[in-house]
Scaffold this active site. Structure first.
Site, PDB file in Angstrom:
ATOM      1  N   LYS A 116       0.849  -1.195   0.000  1.00  0.00           N
ATOM      2  CA  LYS A 116       0.000   0.000   0.000  1.00  0.00           C
ATOM      3  C   LYS A 116       0.888   1.249   0.000  1.00  0.00           C
ATOM      4  O   LYS A 116       0.425   2.337  -0.358  1.00  0.00           O
ATOM      5  CB  LYS A 116      -0.925  -0.014   1.220  1.00  0.00           C
ATOM      6  N   TYR A 152       1.267   3.586   7.074  1.00  0.00           N
ATOM      7  CA  TYR A 152       2.632   3.083   6.901  1.00  0.00           C
ATOM      8  C   TYR A 152       3.638   4.226   6.988  1.00  0.00           C
ATOM      9  O   TYR A 152       4.693   4.104   7.628  1.00  0.00           O
ATOM     10  CB  TYR A 152       2.783   2.393   5.549  1.00  0.00           C
TER      11      TYR A 152
END
Length: 363
Positions: A116, A152
Site C-alpha cells: 500500500k 505506513y
C-alpha cells in the site's frame, strides 16, 4: 500470519543472531491454534492502544528487550483512523520500552508495512473507489511517498522521532500478499480462498474466479510468511541493512489462473476457467450469505470456533483480484544487500493450506 512465523523463526536453532529469548505480545489471549511449545518463551497479552496497560506489561522487561519486531496492525474505517490507532500503538510500546525505571537496551526495530506504500489507499471505502495514482510496477523501494494519508508512512515517522533519544536503528519490510496461517488476520487472502473453496465443496457450487480477465492472466507476487520472518531477523542483525527499507516477496511470480488450479487440486474441486460474464458474479454478497454454511463446516469437521467474518475478507480479496496493474515488487535491493530468502509460491500455498488444516482452522 507474520507473528506466528516470526516467533517460530526466532526460536529455530538456525536463527541468525540466536539463541533468542522471545516475548510474544498480542491483544488477545493465546489462541487455541497457537503452538504451545517452543514458539515463544513468554506470551503476553495487553492492549497497545492503552498507554497504561502497555506500560504495565512492558516496562518490567524494558531492560531485557534488545530487538522489537513490529508486525502489529489494526484496521479502521478510514485511513485517518488507521493512522491514529497504529501510531498510538507503536508510540505506547516505545514509551514503555524506554521506561525510566530501567535502562533501555533496545538496539533495533523492524517495521513491517506493505505494498500500500506504492499503491495508495485501495481499500479505503471512499478513495479506493476513485482513480488513485500509484507507482509503476515492479514497485521499488526508492519511490517517493504518494500524496495520500497512509499509516505506513506515519509509522516510519514515529520510528524516526524515537531513534535518536533511544539510540536504536530500524529497518522497514514491505511485504506483498502474505501467505501464512492465522484465524483472525483481516487481510488473509489465503484463508479467505480456503473458506470459499470449502463452501463450494459443501454446497456443490462451481469454484468461480471472482476477479477480472486482467488479473486472471497477468502476473502477481506473494510473500511466504516464513520468508518475511527470515528477512526481519536478517535485517535486525545485519549492519548494512540498518536504516533501509526492503521489499519482501518470494522472488517469483504467478498468475491467479495457475493458483486457481492449485486450489482446485487441494480441495478436490473442478477447475472452472474464467469467463467474462463472471465479472457480474456478486461474489462478496453471495459469500456473506454463507455464514450458516461455514458454521456447519466448522461443526462437522470439529474446527476451531470461528465466524466467517473473522477468518475471511471477501471485500479485500475482491479489490486485489480487480486491480488494473500487475501487483509485482522488485526484490533487487534485498538481494544486493545480501538477503537471498525465497519460496516457490504455488508450493507455498499447498504447505500453508496444510498448516491451516493442522491448526483446525479449515477442513
Amino acid at each position: 500470519m507474520a507473528g506466528l512465523s516470526l516467533a517460530e523463526a526466532l526460536k529455530s536453532p538456525e536463527a541468525l543472531g540466536g539463541p533468542w529469548k522471545v516475548y510474544g505480545a498480542a491483544r488477545q489471549q493465546k489462541p487455541p491454534w497457537f503452538p504451545s511449545s517452543d514458539a515463544v518463551d513468554h506470551f503476553m497479552s495487553f492492549d497497545a492502544l492503552s498507554s497504561n496497560d502497555t506500560f504495565q506489561k512492558l516496562s518490567p522487561i524494558s531492560d531485557q528487550v534488545t530487538h522489537l519486531f513490529w508486525v502489529a496492525i489494526q484496521h479502521r474505517d478510514t485511513e485517518e483512523s488507521n493512522i491514529a490507532a497504529n501510531a498510538a500503538m507503536l508510540r505506547n510500546v516505545l514509551e514503555a520500552l524506554k521506561s525510566p525505571n530501567h535502562y533501555s537496551k533496545l538496539q533495533h526495530v523492524t517495521l513491517q508495512t506493505g505494498t500500500k506504500h506504492y499503491m495508495g489507499l485501495i481499500f479505503d471505502p471512499i478513495l479506493g473507489a476513485t482513480k488513485l495514482v500509484h507507482h509503476d510496477t515492479p514497485f521499488q523501494e526508492d519511490e517517493p511517498r504518494l500524496p495520500y494519508p497512509n499509516f505506513y508512512y506515519r509509522l516510519e515517522d514515529v520510528l524516526d522521532e524515537y531513534k535518536e533519544s533511544m539510540s536504536f536503528t530500524s529497518s522497514v519490510h514491505r511485504s506483498s500478499i502474505i501467505f501464512g496461517a492465522s484465524s483472525r488476520s483481516l487481510h488473509n487472502m489465503l484463508s479467505t480462498l480456503c473458506v470459499y473453496a470449502s463452501v463450494c465443496r459443501q454446497d456443490n457450487l462451481p469454484f468461480r474466479y471472482p476477479g477480472t480477465a486482467y488479473t486472471w492472466e497477468h502476473f502477481c507476487d506473494a510473500t511466504d510468511a516464513r520468508v518475511l520472518a527470515q528477512q526481519h531477523i536478517w535485517a535486525a542483525v545485519t549492519d548494512k541493512a540498518k536504516g533501509q527499507a526492503f521489499n519482501c516477496t518470494n522472488g517469483d511470480v504467478f498468475t491467479w489462473r495457475s493458483l486457481w488450479k492449485v486450489m482446485c487440486e487441494i480441495f478436490g474441486l473442478e477447475f472452472v476457467p474464467f469467463e467474462e460474464e463472471d465479472r457480474e458474479f456478486d461474489w462478496v454478497g453471495t459469500m456473506k450469505e454463507k455464514g450458516s454454511v461455514w458454521e456447519e463446516i466448522v461443526e462437522r469437521h470439529g474446527l476451531c470456533k470461528t465466524k466467517m467474518e473473522e477468518i475471511a475478507c471477501f471485500e479485500v480479496v475482491k479489490t486485489v483480484l480487480c486491480l488494473e496493474f500487475q501487483h509485482v515488487c522488485s526484490v533487487n535491493k534485498s538481494r544486493e544487500y545480501g538477503f537471498l530468502g525465497y519460496a516457490n509460491t504455488l508450493k507455498s500455498v499447498k504447505m500453508w493450506v496444510g498448516r491451516l488444516r493442522d491448526m483446525k482452522i479449515i477442513p
